[in-house]
Write a protein that holds these residues in place. Sequence first.
Motif, PDB file in Angstrom:
ATOM      1  N   LEU A 100       8.840   8.586   6.005  1.00  0.00           N
ATOM      2  CA  LEU A 100       7.770   9.103   5.531  1.00  0.00           C
ATOM      3  C   LEU A 100       8.261  10.453   4.531  1.00  0.00           C
ATOM      4  CD1 LEU A 100       4.553   8.434   7.658  1.00  0.00           C
ATOM      5  CD2 LEU A 100       4.554   7.867   5.317  1.00  0.00           C
ATOM      6  N   ALA A 101       8.423  11.487   5.031  1.00  0.00           N
ATOM      7  CA  ALA A 101       8.697  12.850   4.752  1.00  0.00           C
ATOM      8  C   ALA A 101       9.532  12.987   2.862  1.00  0.00           C
ATOM      9  CB  ALA A 101      10.817  13.034   6.082  1.00  0.00           C
ATOM     10  N   GLY A 102       9.778  12.145   3.179  1.00  0.00           N
ATOM     11  CA  GLY A 102      10.008  12.088   1.259  1.00  0.00           C
ATOM     12  C   GLY A 102       8.286  12.938   0.769  1.00  0.00           C
ATOM     13  N   GLY A 103       7.518  11.655   0.938  1.00  0.00           N
ATOM     14  CA  GLY A 103       6.437  11.220   0.219  1.00  0.00           C
ATOM     15  C   GLY A 103       5.678  12.606   1.196  1.00  0.00           C
ATOM     16  N   VAL A 104       5.393  12.899   2.552  1.00  0.00           N
ATOM     17  CA  VAL A 104       4.598  13.891   2.392  1.00  0.00           C
ATOM     18  C   VAL A 104       5.294  15.614   2.216  1.00  0.00           C
ATOM     19  CG1 VAL A 104       4.381  15.345   4.744  1.00  0.00           C
ATOM     20  CG2 VAL A 104       4.218  13.044   4.529  1.00  0.00           C
TER      21      VAL A 104
ATOM     22  N   ARG B  14       0.094   5.545   1.037  1.00  0.00           N
ATOM     23  CA  ARG B  14       0.485   6.080  -0.089  1.00  0.00           C
ATOM     24  C   ARG B  14       1.108   7.410  -0.315  1.00  0.00           C
ATOM     25  NH1 ARG B  14      -3.117   4.297  -3.965  1.00  0.00           N
ATOM     26  NH2 ARG B  14      -4.636   2.532  -3.090  1.00  0.00           N
ATOM     27  N   GLN B  15       1.158   8.143   0.489  1.00  0.00           N
ATOM     28  CA  GLN B  15       2.635   8.925   1.209  1.00  0.00           C
ATOM     29  C   GLN B  15       3.613   8.414   0.693  1.00  0.00           C
ATOM     30  OE1 GLN B  15       2.024  12.323   0.058  1.00  0.00           O
ATOM     31  NE2 GLN B  15      -0.232  11.448  -0.207  1.00  0.00           N
ATOM     32  N   ALA B  16       3.545   7.195   1.662  1.00  0.00           N
ATOM     33  CA  ALA B  16       4.656   6.641   2.327  1.00  0.00           C
ATOM     34  C   ALA B  16       4.847   5.992   1.192  1.00  0.00           C
ATOM     35  CB  ALA B  16       4.685   4.984   3.769  1.00  0.00           C
ATOM     36  N   ALA B  17       4.417   5.390   0.125  1.00  0.00           N
ATOM     37  CA  ALA B  17       4.759   4.305  -0.906  1.00  0.00           C
ATOM     38  C   ALA B  17       5.690   4.957  -2.070  1.00  0.00           C
ATOM     39  CB  ALA B  17       3.998   3.737  -1.210  1.00  0.00           C
ATOM     40  N   GLY B  18       4.874   6.426  -1.761  1.00  0.00           N
ATOM     41  CA  GLY B  18       5.027   7.464  -3.197  1.00  0.00           C
ATOM     42  C   GLY B  18       4.597   7.959  -4.517  1.00  0.00           C
ATOM     43  N   GLU B  19       4.615   8.305  -5.102  1.00  0.00           N
ATOM     44  CA  GLU B  19       4.503   8.458  -6.820  1.00  0.00           C
ATOM     45  C   GLU B  19       4.826   7.297  -7.622  1.00  0.00           C
ATOM     46  OE1 GLU B  19       3.822  11.789  -8.741  1.00  0.00           O
ATOM     47  OE2 GLU B  19       2.165  12.616  -7.190  1.00  0.00           O
ATOM     48  N   HIS B  20       5.567   6.375  -7.292  1.00  0.00           N
ATOM     49  CA  HIS B  20       6.332   5.507  -8.092  1.00  0.00           C
ATOM     50  C   HIS B  20       6.299   4.604  -8.036  1.00  0.00           C
ATOM     51  CE1 HIS B  20       9.363   5.229  -5.219  1.00  0.00           C
ATOM     52  NE2 HIS B  20       9.423   4.486  -5.571  1.00  0.00           N
ATOM     53  N   VAL B  21       5.418   4.217  -7.037  1.00  0.00           N
ATOM     54  CA  VAL B  21       4.921   2.811  -6.473  1.00  0.00           C
ATOM     55  C   VAL B  21       3.825   2.608  -6.913  1.00  0.00           C
ATOM     56  CG1 VAL B  21       5.237   1.435  -4.398  1.00  0.00           C
ATOM     57  CG2 VAL B  21       6.962   2.159  -5.467  1.00  0.00           C
ATOM     58  N   GLN B  22       3.105   1.156  -6.880  1.00  0.00           N
ATOM     59  CA  GLN B  22       1.337   1.661  -7.324  1.00  0.00           C
ATOM     60  C   GLN B  22       1.205   0.672  -6.006  1.00  0.00           C
ATOM     61  OE1 GLN B  22      -0.027  -0.900  -9.960  1.00  0.00           O
ATOM     62  NE2 GLN B  22      -2.177  -0.731  -9.905  1.00  0.00           N
ATOM     63  N   LEU B  23      -0.162   0.921  -5.093  1.00  0.00           N
ATOM     64  CA  LEU B  23      -0.489  -0.004  -4.172  1.00  0.00           C
ATOM     65  C   LEU B  23      -1.443   0.014  -4.452  1.00  0.00           C
ATOM     66  CD1 LEU B  23       0.642   0.717  -0.861  1.00  0.00           C
ATOM     67  CD2 LEU B  23      -0.541   2.197  -0.512  1.00  0.00           C
ATOM     68  N   CYS B  24      -1.986  -1.634  -3.691  1.00  0.00           N
ATOM     69  CA  CYS B  24      -2.829  -2.116  -4.147  1.00  0.00           C
ATOM     70  C   CYS B  24      -2.867  -2.439  -2.728  1.00  0.00           C
ATOM     71  CB  CYS B  24      -2.503  -3.162  -5.054  1.00  0.00           C
ATOM     72  SG  CYS B  24      -2.236  -2.893  -6.986  1.00  0.00           S
ATOM     73  N   VAL B  25      -4.386  -2.893  -2.203  1.00  0.00           N
ATOM     74  CA  VAL B  25      -5.273  -3.298  -1.123  1.00  0.00           C
ATOM     75  C   VAL B  25      -6.347  -4.306  -1.181  1.00  0.00           C
ATOM     76  CG1 VAL B  25      -5.561  -2.466   1.701  1.00  0.00           C
ATOM     77  CG2 VAL B  25      -4.195  -0.142   0.596  1.00  0.00           C
TER      78      VAL B  25
ATOM     79  N   LEU C  71       2.211  -1.086   9.179  1.00  0.00           N
ATOM     80  CA  LEU C  71       2.394  -1.608   7.881  1.00  0.00           C
ATOM     81  C   LEU C  71       2.831  -0.122   7.404  1.00  0.00           C
ATOM     82  CD1 LEU C  71      -1.829  -1.413   7.809  1.00  0.00           C
ATOM     83  CD2 LEU C  71      -0.146  -2.801   7.145  1.00  0.00           C
ATOM     84  N   VAL C  72       3.330   0.962   8.077  1.00  0.00           N
ATOM     85  CA  VAL C  72       4.277   2.076   7.311  1.00  0.00           C
ATOM     86  C   VAL C  72       5.509   1.685   7.044  1.00  0.00           C
ATOM     87  CG1 VAL C  72       5.584   4.339   8.130  1.00  0.00           C
ATOM     88  CG2 VAL C  72       3.489   3.549   8.288  1.00  0.00           C
ATOM     89  N   ASN C  73       6.625   1.346   8.704  1.00  0.00           N
ATOM     90  CA  ASN C  73       7.745  -0.308   8.142  1.00  0.00           C
ATOM     91  C   ASN C  73       7.533  -0.536   6.686  1.00  0.00           C
ATOM     92  OD1 ASN C  73       8.906   1.428  10.061  1.00  0.00           O
ATOM     93  ND2 ASN C  73       8.143   0.312  11.945  1.00  0.00           N
ATOM     94  N   LEU C  74       6.738  -1.291   6.698  1.00  0.00           N
ATOM     95  CA  LEU C  74       7.011  -2.386   5.914  1.00  0.00           C
ATOM     96  C   LEU C  74       6.901  -2.100   4.586  1.00  0.00           C
ATOM     97  CD1 LEU C  74       4.758  -5.729   6.973  1.00  0.00           C
ATOM     98  CD2 LEU C  74       7.527  -4.786   7.001  1.00  0.00           C
ATOM     99  N   VAL C  75       5.815  -0.918   4.134  1.00  0.00           N
ATOM    100  CA  VAL C  75       5.544  -0.328   2.954  1.00  0.00           C
ATOM    101  C   VAL C  75       7.249   0.635   2.704  1.00  0.00           C
ATOM    102  CG1 VAL C  75       3.824   1.661   2.021  1.00  0.00           C
ATOM    103  CG2 VAL C  75       3.092   0.050   2.711  1.00  0.00           C
ATOM    104  N   VAL C  76       7.181   1.306   3.828  1.00  0.00           N
ATOM    105  CA  VAL C  76       8.547   2.294   3.792  1.00  0.00           C
ATOM    106  C   VAL C  76       9.603   0.398   3.218  1.00  0.00           C
ATOM    107  CG1 VAL C  76      10.313   3.407   4.808  1.00  0.00           C
ATOM    108  CG2 VAL C  76       7.516   3.757   4.376  1.00  0.00           C
ATOM    109  N   ASN C  77       9.836  -0.071   3.977  1.00  0.00           N
ATOM    110  CA  ASN C  77      10.879  -0.888   3.020  1.00  0.00           C
ATOM    111  C   ASN C  77      10.890  -1.326   1.877  1.00  0.00           C
ATOM    112  OD1 ASN C  77      12.686  -0.910   5.267  1.00  0.00           O
ATOM    113  ND2 ASN C  77      11.699  -3.209   6.690  1.00  0.00           N
ATOM    114  N   ALA C  78       9.146  -1.658   1.697  1.00  0.00           N
ATOM    115  CA  ALA C  78       8.827  -2.580  -0.037  1.00  0.00           C
ATOM    116  C   ALA C  78       8.945  -1.181  -1.161  1.00  0.00           C
ATOM    117  CB  ALA C  78       7.656  -2.650  -0.097  1.00  0.00           C
ATOM    118  N   ARG C  79       9.158  -0.027  -0.411  1.00  0.00           N
ATOM    119  CA  ARG C  79       9.309   1.690  -1.488  1.00  0.00           C
ATOM    120  C   ARG C  79      10.816   1.496  -1.861  1.00  0.00           C
ATOM    121  NH1 ARG C  79       9.436   6.302   1.196  1.00  0.00           N
ATOM    122  NH2 ARG C  79      11.680   6.048   2.108  1.00  0.00           N
ATOM    123  N   ASP C  80      11.759   1.013  -0.815  1.00  0.00           N
ATOM    124  CA  ASP C  80      12.862   1.161  -1.023  1.00  0.00           C
ATOM    125  C   ASP C  80      13.548   0.419  -1.605  1.00  0.00           C
ATOM    126  OD1 ASP C  80      12.628   3.658   0.330  1.00  0.00           O
ATOM    127  OD2 ASP C  80      14.349   3.436   2.460  1.00  0.00           O
TER     128      ASP C  80
END
Length: 717
Positions: free
Chosen positions: A321-325, A401-412, A432-441
């Motif tokens: 999460l650190a990068g997005g935060v 959204r912080q975990a996903a980052g600005e380059h990723v569009q998050l739809c809930v 959710l944080v683990n799955l979203v971070v994996n998806a972002r990477d």
Amino acid sequence: MGSDDKVLADLASALTAGAGHLNAVLDIAVQASARHIGDGSLIRLAEDDGTLSLASVHHPDAAVADLIRLFLLHDPGIARQRITEGFSGIVLRSGRPHVQAVSQEQVRAMAAPQFRPLVERLGAHAVMITPLFADGTYRGYLATFRLAGSQPFSAADIALGADIAGRVALAVTVARSVEQLRLSEDRYRRIVEHTQEGIAQLDRTGRVVFANARLAEILGVPPETLEGDTLHRFMRAEDRRRLPARLAARLRGRAETYEQQMFRGDGRPIWVNISATPILDADDQPAGSLGLLTDITDGVRARELERQLEQVRRLDSLGQLAGGVAHDFNNLLGVIGGFAELVRDEDDPAERQAAAAQILAAVHRGAALTGQLLAFGRGRPGRPEVTELPPLLRELEPLLRQAAGEHVQLCVAVPPDTARITVAPGHVEQILVNLVVNARDAMPTGGTVRIECADRIVDARVSGDPDHPPRPGRYVRLAVSDTGTGMDEDTLRRVFEPFFTTKPTGQGTGLGLAGVYGIVRAADGHVAIRSRPQVGTTVKVFLPATAARPAPPPAPDAAAPAAALPAVRARVLVVEDNPTMAAVVARMLRDTPYHVTVVTQVDEAVARVAGGPPPDLLVTDVVMPVMSGPELAAVLRSRVPDLGVVYVSGYTAGALTMSGQLDRDAPLVEKPFRQADLLAALAAAHAARPSRVPAGRAGAAPPPARPPADEGSRLAR
């Protein structure tokens, strides 16, 4: 103490109290299992000839209970059943509880023809068979059943059943030992010497009258050194202080079960479970106590390792999460810095006010983001509770959204009528944080992450599908999909292995999906994953749905009145080691009736109180060099006993690790705080003080409206 812990503690006390009577132990056990887990329960014990005998049974209908006894005692295929057959054989071989949904057809097939009308009366639709192991020996099983219309057994039910069975197995062992003691003192001594529990008989003063060889083995000393001595040398200081009260409780006839750390003769620490019960003399009066000590060191270490692994997983998520935060905080700092320049350079009062409002709004957003981050990183996930996903996901969406980052569009997409689940809310965060971070990477150049919820009813026709749970039932399916690089079949086969990662060295721990898998399986759920290279990945999490309702929220407190300023000019000493923050506090209090002195060093605060008029109130940071806030308050109160205290801290969790040192009536104000927050805390601390008329000040004029020149210059710094 949680509800399950209280159930186990009450059960242990009841079992200990009835330890001398096997039938009492068994009746207590089946009633506890039926009351707290199912609708009915029975125990069958293993006999020396390798068969099972009916020991005790409980059913809501006493007439049905009598019929069950008749059935189990006289059915030729059941009355002398071998311990290796049927349900007993299943749990004997696996060593774990066995849960089965039972249809009427299955129940009828299990019984002899003459007893089939009886089993229809039983009405069991779910059965949990839990083995009774003690001293490494199979003692039988505890069967708990639920009638038609009841909920299936959950993971929490299974865990509680295993804990109850463990205590019952130990109690059965002790009860049988005590019964044999009544038959033969010599036979009793042989049993005591060969049991896996350490046994100590203490007199009224706590001296050891008898100790078995196992106790000497647990404590790592020769057996002959124990009798006539106390157990003080094996205890921690705080437990030695508690011992007289515990011995007195035995003499009042009270039994007790508790866990305690002790030290072996070589100094090595161990953990033991102690069951202590009174010993009666010939007149049935308490004459001492009997203690059973079980070495549970391995179990305690396993629990500690699991807690440490949970923390490692959480820290791994925090690192992701650190990068997005950091990016979001840089945006906030940019807003604050830009509008601060406008405040400095703008002549128009309206423009200055608007810029100041934007600065405050950015500060509040930053404080909210920090609060979310700390809540995710520091806490235990909490106990499972009935949870509604739609409001929980709305609350988590900013963090995701912080975990996903600005380059990723998050739809809930979460339907408002999604079924409820029983889970620890902190575990949903972690999943959710683990799955979203994996998806972002998996989408380094950008893409879309979609989070969807849906209710699913799984029946026998689809339960074999790898995308569905293995057992039929009602589930909530939580799906996280991405449009990333995807995975091949070889990678998919290993994704849930701990420490397996496809990320470059140093960029992943391999605990994300392993953590998700462990959490979901512990909740009696299921995880399915589908992926295609260059297309994307979808992870589906199935969690059992529940018809239970969430606990009602606590009643809202009455609206707090505005902070009441003191009628007299109270003296306030502010101790803040950060000079800039000290200046902010001084400015907040400048135009109030308080007479304020601000210092940035604890030694200066001590010197001022020693050589000047005593303050009425102390405002102090909690964590400071040289001396903490609570330590400073204790030093100053040695001179000013009725000093009111307000603590401030930028890290609430860090402050609360000292909660044992904080005064119950001392408010704790979290940074960043508003002027109103500080004034309210001062008013509360002032109101909690006992009234005081300082010596030599009765009738004296109040302090001047402005501080002297030396203090005024200090406030400006």
